[in-house]
Every structure is written in structure tokens, then in C-alpha cells.
Design an enzyme around this catalytic site. Structure first.
Site, PDB file in Angstrom:
ATOM      1  N   THR A  70      81.560   8.474  18.611  1.00 43.39           N
ATOM      2  CA  THR A  70      80.405   8.595  18.724  1.00 43.39           C
ATOM      3  C   THR A  70      80.494   9.960  19.331  1.00 43.39           C
ATOM      4  OG1 THR A  70      80.767   6.632  20.392  1.00 43.39           O
ATOM      5  CG2 THR A  70      78.920   7.646  21.516  1.00 43.39           C
ATOM      6  N   LYS A  96      73.949   4.643  19.728  1.00 46.10           N
ATOM      7  CA  LYS A  96      75.259   3.930  20.635  1.00 46.10           C
ATOM      8  C   LYS A  96      75.280   4.374  22.495  1.00 46.10           C
ATOM      9  CE  LYS A  96      79.265   3.776  21.418  1.00 46.10           C
ATOM     10  NZ  LYS A  96      80.564   4.018  20.266  1.00 46.10           N
ATOM     11  N   LYS A  99      82.810  11.276  28.139  1.00 41.98           N
ATOM     12  CA  LYS A  99      82.249  11.877  27.337  1.00 41.98           C
ATOM     13  C   LYS A  99      81.490  11.174  26.907  1.00 41.98           C
ATOM     14  CE  LYS A  99      83.104  11.116  22.862  1.00 41.98           C
ATOM     15  NZ  LYS A  99      83.155  10.221  22.020  1.00 41.98           N
TER      16      LYS A  99
END
Length: 294
Positions: free
Chosen positions: A102, A177, A245
Site C-alpha cells: 500500500t 486501496k 502510514k
């Protein structure tokens, strides 16, 4: 190039909680597996089963026709793909490069452009499903890049996931995502709050879960992470530090397109507090501790 276990060498970079299982499925399907990870011990089991470990991404690139990466942060992705010792500089023309980390949509677009200039095929293909989805080869795979390239490497995707969707051009997989992580971010607050309410009001949370997990409130997080919250199991299927993150990337991307995401911002702030308490290496279900003392 036709992808097949008989003639395709597959490289896998990043054999952590999810990557190890994903690489293992490819290896079990008969592909010659090459691996690189900064900590060699993390790849020991795969090597014992026949994988070849390489000391650098460049050495791995020289041996493979398809390379998959599943690392931690965008800075890791940038170094592995764009660095002097990286994949784009050292892969043979025609190699397929698949980043399943990701990461930033903008970085995915840059990698695609630089790969194309070298005659390489780059795809961004982040996944959802956590450690369980990786273990059971039931990941949801969101793909950005050229349709012909997606079709070519689909046999490999099918070894790792069951919901494989080409979302569009380079970067589209990462944008998708971000949609996934935005939905999860607020949902994790709801799951933790609901179970904390159940316990605080004197109900049996496990019994409550039987009623609400299959109704309108049902979600993957409620069914899979709810029991872990109740049982005090905070071992990582997906690390807090990696979720933070992801949320930061999503917040930055949302800002770029002019979208306000208050639910995402609240979730990120709660996980930042958990990080400061030392829970970076715990699973995302540790958010339960924010709402209730055990």
C-alpha cells in the site's frame, strides 16, 4: 511472455506477516521463487523449501521475469524500484514489476512511467484481507496499469487472491486501496466502541457479537477482529504503524483532490495516540484499548 510455473522465475521482495504467505502460495504452485528481504531470517522458511535468497534487489532482478514487492513504506518502494541498485535499473526488458505494497498513487504513476521508458511492465496491485486473507489465498487485489499486463500476470494473482479487479490506469490500484483504508478507518472506531459499550453495559460481548456480526452492522473487521478485541489478542495481522502510514497517504491524497475526510482524520489521530503509547507493532484491533481498560 506466457506466465507458467515451468518457465517463469518469480522474485518476491518483502516476506513479512503477509508477504511470507503470498510468496509461499507461488512457491507451492511450482514456480521457482527468488526472495530478497533486509532481514534474511524472515525468508529462512521459504529458502528451506527451495527459494533462492539474494543479497540485493539488483541480483534478484537479474534472475527473474516477474518481480513482486510487498514492503512497508513508500520510501521503501521508491528505493527498491528507483534506486541505483533497484529493480528498474537492473531488470531485463520485458520484466513484469508488481508492487503490492500500500503506497502512494503518485509514486505508482512515476514507477509506471520510468519502467515503461525501460521496456518494463509495472503494475500497482495493493491488497486487502490481512494476515488471514494472505494465509488463505483470499486477498482482494486492486490493480492499476495496462490491461494487457494485468491479463498476463493474472495466473499469479489467482494464487494469492479471489477478488481480482483491474481498476484502471497506473495509480488506480493505490487510489482504490485508499478507498478501502478510509472505509476501514471509521469502521474500526465503530467496532471498538460497540464492543466497549457491550462490556461496559454488562452484556457478554461474545454473545452480542453473535447478534450483530451478521446483521446490518456486519463487517470483516467486526467478524475477524472483534473476537480478537474481546479475547485481548493484539498480535498483528496488520500493524498499527502500517495502518497509520496508510491513513497518512489517504489524508494527503484526499487533500490533493479537495475532499474532506473527518472520519479518517479522527481514526488517524486515535492510532497516533496508540503509537505514542508503544503499540506500533500491535495489530489494528488494539484500538479497543483506547475505549476500555482491561
Amino acid at each position: 511472455m506466457a506466465i507458467s510455473s515451468e518457465q517463469t522465475a518469480v522474485g518476491f521482495i518483502g516476506t513479512g506477516v503477509m508477504g511470507k504467505s503470498m510468496a509461499g502460495h507461488i512457491q507451492k504452485a511450482g514456480y521457482k521463487l527468488h526472495v530478497y528481504t533486509r532481514t534474511a531470517e524472515k525468508a529462512a522458511e521459504l529458502v528451506e523449501q527451495g527459494a533462492v535468497w539474494h543479497e540485493t534487489p539488483a541480483r534478484l532482478a537479474e534472475a527473474c521475469q516477474v518481480i513482486i514487492t510487498m514492503v512497508g513504506y513508500p520510501k521503501d518502494v521508491e528505493e527498491i524500484y528507483l534506486g541505483e541498485d533497484g529493480l528498474i535499473a537492473n531488470s531485463a526488458q520485458g520484466t513484469y514489476l508488481i508492487d503490492m505494497t500500500t503506497s502512494s498513487p503518485q509514486l505508482a504513476e512515476r514507477i509506471y512511467q520510468e519502467a515503461a521508458a525501460k521496456g518494463l511492465h509495472a503494475l500497482d496491485a495493493p491488497v486487502s484481507g490481512g494476515d488471514i486473507g494472505a494465509r488463505d489465498a483470499k486477498l482482494s487485489i486492486m490493480i492499476g496499469g495496462d490491461a494487457a499486463d494485468v491479463e498476463e500476470v493474472t495466473p499469479l494473482f489467482e494464487l494469492m487472491g479471489t477478488n481480482i479487479v483491474h481498476q484502471g490506469a497506473a495509480g488506480a490500484g493505490q487510489h482504490t486501496k485508499m478507498c478501502n483504508q478510509i472505509a476501514i478507518a471509521s469502521n474500526m472506531i465503530g467496532v471498538a466502541e460497540a464492543l466497549a459499550y457491550a462490556k461496559t453495559s454488562g452484556l457478554d460481548p461474545e454473545t452480542v457479537l453473535k447478534s450483530i456480526a451478521t446483521g446490518a452492522a456486519g463487517s470483516w473487521s467486526l467478524s475477524n477482529l472483534g473476537p480478537r478485541m474481546i479475547g485481548g489478542n493484539y498480535e498483528p495481522g496488520f500493524y498499527v504503524k502500517h495502518f497509520i502510514k496508510d491513513m497518512r497517504i489517504a489524508l494527503e491524497s484526499a487533500k490533493e483532490i479537495g475532499l474532506d475526510t473527518p472520519g479518517l482524520a479522527l481514526s488517524e489521530s486515535i492510532y497516533e495516540q496508540l503509537s505514542k503509547l508503544g503499540y506500533d507493532d500491535k495489530g489494528t484491533q488494539v484500538i479497543y484499548k483506547h475505549f476500555i481498560e482491561e
